[in-house]
Design a protein around this motif. Structure first.
Motif, PDB file in Angstrom:
ATOM      1  N   GLY A 172       0.671  -1.234   0.130  1.00 31.02           N
ATOM      2  CA  GLY A 172       0.002  -0.072   0.027  1.00 31.02           C
ATOM      3  C   GLY A 172       0.834   1.188   0.150  1.00 31.02           C
ATOM      4  N   ALA A 173       2.109   1.185   0.553  1.00 33.80           N
ATOM      5  CA  ALA A 173       2.923   2.170   0.621  1.00 33.80           C
ATOM      6  C   ALA A 173       4.256   1.608   0.832  1.00 33.80           C
ATOM      7  CB  ALA A 173       2.645   3.174   1.662  1.00 33.80           C
ATOM      8  N   LYS A 174       5.424   2.481   0.807  1.00 28.71           N
ATOM      9  CA  LYS A 174       6.703   2.080   0.753  1.00 28.71           C
ATOM     10  C   LYS A 174       6.927   1.800   2.110  1.00 28.71           C
ATOM     11  CE  LYS A 174      10.886   1.617  -0.923  1.00 28.71           C
ATOM     12  NZ  LYS A 174      11.507   1.068  -2.343  1.00 28.71           N
ATOM     13  N   GLY A 183       4.493  -6.499  -0.791  1.00 29.22           N
ATOM     14  CA  GLY A 183       3.670  -6.540  -2.072  1.00 29.22           C
ATOM     15  C   GLY A 183       3.305  -5.122  -2.585  1.00 29.22           C
ATOM     16  N   PHE A 184       3.256  -5.115  -3.828  1.00 30.59           N
ATOM     17  CA  PHE A 184       2.881  -3.776  -4.458  1.00 30.59           C
ATOM     18  C   PHE A 184       1.982  -4.172  -5.600  1.00 30.59           C
ATOM     19  CE2 PHE A 184       4.518  -1.516  -8.473  1.00 30.59           C
ATOM     20  CZ  PHE A 184       3.842  -0.236  -8.259  1.00 30.59           C
ATOM     21  N   GLY A 185       0.718  -3.264  -5.364  1.00 26.19           N
ATOM     22  CA  GLY A 185      -0.521  -3.264  -6.155  1.00 26.19           C
ATOM     23  C   GLY A 185      -0.937  -2.057  -6.462  1.00 26.19           C
ATOM     24  N   ALA A 231      -5.371  -0.646  -7.059  1.00 28.93           N
ATOM     25  CA  ALA A 231      -6.860  -1.299  -7.060  1.00 28.93           C
ATOM     26  C   ALA A 231      -7.318  -1.468  -8.730  1.00 28.93           C
ATOM     27  CB  ALA A 231      -7.961  -0.217  -6.608  1.00 28.93           C
ATOM     28  N   GLN A 280       9.648  -5.260  -3.786  1.00 28.73           N
ATOM     29  CA  GLN A 280       8.186  -5.243  -3.622  1.00 28.73           C
ATOM     30  C   GLN A 280       7.545  -6.219  -4.522  1.00 28.73           C
ATOM     31  OE1 GLN A 280       9.835  -1.662  -3.576  1.00 28.73           O
ATOM     32  NE2 GLN A 280       9.801  -2.502  -1.200  1.00 28.73           N
ATOM     33  N   ASP A 295       3.554   5.311 -11.096  1.00 35.50           N
ATOM     34  CA  ASP A 295       4.564   4.656 -10.195  1.00 35.50           C
ATOM     35  C   ASP A 295       6.076   4.644 -10.911  1.00 35.50           C
ATOM     36  OD1 ASP A 295       3.067   4.424  -7.741  1.00 35.50           O
ATOM     37  OD2 ASP A 295       2.129   2.784  -9.002  1.00 35.50           O
ATOM     38  N   VAL A 311       9.906  -0.112  -5.649  1.00 33.49           N
ATOM     39  CA  VAL A 311       9.231   1.123  -5.947  1.00 33.49           C
ATOM     40  C   VAL A 311      10.098   2.241  -5.515  1.00 33.49           C
ATOM     41  CG1 VAL A 311       7.115   2.641  -5.651  1.00 33.49           C
ATOM     42  CG2 VAL A 311       7.001  -0.049  -5.601  1.00 33.49           C
ATOM     43  N   LYS A 356       2.916  10.700 -10.328  1.00 37.27           N
ATOM     44  CA  LYS A 356       1.484  11.257 -10.279  1.00 37.27           C
ATOM     45  C   LYS A 356       1.400  12.109  -9.100  1.00 37.27           C
ATOM     46  CE  LYS A 356       0.307   6.761  -8.228  1.00 37.27           C
ATOM     47  NZ  LYS A 356      -0.419   5.617  -8.460  1.00 37.27           N
ATOM     48  N   LYS A 396      -4.682   7.017  -0.008  1.00 33.71           N
ATOM     49  CA  LYS A 396      -4.316   8.104  -1.048  1.00 33.71           C
ATOM     50  C   LYS A 396      -5.144   9.204  -1.159  1.00 33.71           C
ATOM     51  CE  LYS A 396      -1.714   4.428  -2.251  1.00 33.71           C
ATOM     52  NZ  LYS A 396      -2.196   3.436  -1.824  1.00 33.71           N
TER      53      LYS A 396
HETATM   54  P1  AMP Z   1      -4.492   1.657  -4.424  1.00 31.88           P
HETATM   55  O1  AMP Z   1      -5.007   1.394  -5.501  1.00 31.88           O
HETATM   56  O2  AMP Z   1      -4.896   2.706  -3.188  1.00 31.88           O
HETATM   57  O3  AMP Z   1      -4.072   0.290  -3.838  1.00 31.88           O
HETATM   58  O4  AMP Z   1      -3.010   2.443  -4.525  1.00 31.88           O
HETATM   59  C1  AMP Z   1      -2.038   1.890  -5.525  1.00 31.88           C
HETATM   60  C2  AMP Z   1      -0.847   2.767  -5.353  1.00 31.88           C
HETATM   61  O5  AMP Z   1      -0.133   2.558  -4.050  1.00 31.88           O
HETATM   62  C3  AMP Z   1       0.158   2.254  -6.383  1.00 31.88           C
HETATM   63  O6  AMP Z   1      -0.018   2.892  -7.577  1.00 31.88           O
HETATM   64  C4  AMP Z   1       1.639   2.820  -5.624  1.00 31.88           C
HETATM   65  O7  AMP Z   1       1.460   4.336  -5.980  1.00 31.88           O
HETATM   66  C5  AMP Z   1       1.136   2.814  -4.133  1.00 31.88           C
HETATM   67  N1  AMP Z   1       1.690   1.512  -3.425  1.00 31.88           N
HETATM   68  C6  AMP Z   1       1.003   0.237  -3.417  1.00 31.88           C
HETATM   69  N2  AMP Z   1       1.969  -0.733  -2.942  1.00 31.88           N
HETATM   70  C7  AMP Z   1       3.202  -0.042  -2.690  1.00 31.88           C
HETATM   71  C8  AMP Z   1       4.571  -0.306  -2.283  1.00 31.88           C
HETATM   72  N3  AMP Z   1       4.621  -1.686  -1.597  1.00 31.88           N
HETATM   73  N4  AMP Z   1       5.439   0.468  -2.057  1.00 31.88           N
HETATM   74  C9  AMP Z   1       5.108   1.729  -2.564  1.00 31.88           C
HETATM   75  N5  AMP Z   1       3.968   2.349  -3.151  1.00 31.88           N
HETATM   76  C10 AMP Z   1       3.092   1.295  -3.209  1.00 31.88           C
END
Ligand code: AMP
Length: 538
Positions: free
Chosen positions: A313-315, A335-337, A339, A359, A419, A431, A436, A445
């Protein structure tokens, strides 16, 4: 098979691409509620969901879903109807969402922190048939909001549950004779609308079909080590992607495990739950993980059941990442994902360095990723660039947003994630930043433009710029720079006054400025635009 639903404002996949995903087995002939009902049939006696003292077996969950589905059908909800689901972490969220899928209806997942501004936009943009909420949440009068919304829109029905998700309205729904479980939709139908923090003044709605979402869930189950033994703690808002599908309650309930819902993620709340229920897996955002790591309560509870912690969700800083195994005894899975679709996880057996600094690797072999320099050419492995992606779980467009879509997607269907990532030779992503205009406040966010538009409406404000400033725990906090109108006493433009104004406008609390500075003018770029970069450095 039923004819797929036609929903105006949904951007479909090109027919050949969709067929390719089906042929490859990425998209299957299954709707999202069907794996739950398979689990219900297999082991009705097992525990499916726990919240507080409430323990719901699979059999009970299936029964509730079918009764609530009958009750919602009685309110006029049917296939293709949008329903704004605005509930906190209560079992009714899970029940209502599965009930809507059983009907072929389309839940819009509204985070419980959202208020009048956001909910009104969702109701209007989706032309919702119903709004499901609790009477009060965190002191906000949502029953009042429901009354306001239904008075303003003739076709809109409201279901207002008690703050714990129960109460007389739930009892009324549960009093219905259960519907027969059968397919009332097509796997190709839009199944849900995720909400996005967004980057603009308007909300973005992310339409997933049963096929796209189901693909992501199915692959997440093994990659996150989920099985019938799993006891998953949901301590982030239950409608967030990581709580729903990554691996989320959809993954755990398909696998026959147990979901434990926590009202919040603080150590005082979750440590006793981990001990009491033998929690094996939890998905959290970095600020929660830091709170767990730094809590003195840790020694008082037996957390040894924790097998893996999924963090995203964040770094997450590498420093915090390295503390997880030795201090919490769990495997860290970053994880990095997003929605919009793409999900990446570190595999559970990676080496310590990858676990701390990467990530993840895309979940699906069908995911296509491009990492591009500013001029649009691919960068070398390890070099940061803009991430673009398309694939079997990534949408081709936001719901009813053609202008936004033209900017956010390439002509050949790639989503511009905004990203900045570096991809190594193995395909693992790190990441490194963001292009953006968005603030990531501990995983929540915030679109600066949305907050700026509302602050501009405050008396005495000539201009405003909202940026993210570094924060040790949250990663970023929200700061507003305000230029007063001529003749206005700057001392009247306080943080408290701005927050009060935003509260009155009905904005979610996490979007409100944490800090405010009154300035005579903004730093400008050579082109005359406000330089948010210089503001961040000031
Ligand atoms: P959301 O759609 O609310 O899940 O937000 C997605 C965004 O959260 C991504 O495009 C990234 O900018 C950020 N994000 C999600 N996971 C990570 C992570 N592990 N590290 C850094 N940024 C992340």
């Amino acid at each position: 098979m039923r004819e797929p639903l036609v929903l105006d404002g949904f951007v479909p996949y090109p027919a050949d691409v969709a067929e390719g995903y089906r042929r490859a087995g990425y998209w299957t002939d299954e709707t999202l509620q069907e794996p739950l009902f398979a689990s219900v049939a297999r082991h009705p006696e097992r525990t499916a969901v726990v919240a507080g003292d409430e323990i719901v077996s699979y059999g009970e969950l299936g029964d509730r879903v079918l009764r609530v589905a009958a009750g919602l059908a009685d309110l006029g909800v049917g296939r293709g109807d949008r329903v704004v689901v605005h509930l906190p972490n209560v079992p009714s969220f899970i029940v209502v969402v599965y009930a809507l899928w059983e009907l072929g209806a389309v839940p819009t997942f509204a985070p419980a922190a959202h208020r009048r501004t956001e909910i009104t936009q969702f109701v209007e943009l989706t032309e919702a048939r119903a709004y499901v909420t609790v009477s009060v949440h965190d002191g906000a009068d949502l029953a009042g909001l429901a009354a306001e919304l239904t008075a303003a829109r003739s076709g809109l029905r409201a279901v207002v549950l008690d703050p714990d998700g129960g109460g007389p309205e739930l009892d009324r729904l549960l009093a219905h004779t259960p519907l027969a479980h059968e397919r009332r939709s097509s796997p190709q139908d839009v199944a849900l609308l995720q909400t996005s923090g967004g980057t603009t003044g308007r909300p973005k709605l992310i339409p997933h079909t049963h096929e796209t979402y189901g693909h992501s869930v199915r692959l997440s189950i093994p990659l996150c080590g989920i099985g019938a033994h799993s006891v998953q703690l949901i301590a982030v808002p239950v409608c967030h992607s990581m709580a729903v599908r990554s691996p989320g309650f959809l993954g755990v309930l398909a696998a026959g495990g147990t979901v434990v819902l926590a009202p919040d993620g603080s150590p005082d709340t979750v440590f006793p739950l981990i001990e009491r229920h033998g929690v094996t897996q939890a998905s959290v955002v970095p600020p929660l993980l830091l709170a767990w790591l730094n809590s003195s309560m840790r020694a008082k509870f037996d957390l040894s059941s924790l097998h893996s912690l999924h963090v995203g969700g964040a770094k997450l800083s590498a420093e915090a990442a390295r503390r997880v195994r030795p201090e919490l005894g769990a495997i860290l899975q970053q994880g990095f994902g997003m929605a919009e679709g793409l999900v990446n996880y570190n595999r559970l057996d990676v080496d310590d360095e990858t676990s701390a600094t990467c990530q993840g690797l895309p979940v699906s072999p069908g995911d296509e990723l491009l990492v591009l320099a500013d001029d649009g050419t691919p960068v070398a492995p390890g070099t940061p660039g803009h991430l673009l992606t398309r694939g079997p779980s990534t949408i081709r467009g936001y719901f009813r947003a053609p202008e936004l879509n033209a900017a956010s997607f390439t002509e050949d269907g790639y989503y511009r994630t905004g990203d900045i990532v570096a991809r190594d030779e193995r395909g693992y992503l790190t990441v490194v930043g963001r292009s953006k205009d968005q603030i990531n406040r501990g995983g929540e966010k915030v679109a600066p433009e949305e907050v700026e538009n509302l602050i501009l409406a405050l008396d005495g404000v000539h201009d405003v710029s909202v940026i993210g400033i570094a924060d040790r725990v949250l990663g970023e906090r929200v700061k507003a720079y305000v230029v007063p109108r001529d003749g206005v006493d700057p001392s009247t433009l306080t943080l408290a006054a701005v927050r009060r104004h935003l509260r009155e406008r009905g904005l979610a609390a996490y979007k409100m400025p944490d800090a405010l500075e009154v300035v005579a003018e903004f730093p400008r770029t050579a082109m005359g635009k406000i330089s948010k970069l210089l503001q961040r450095q000031s």
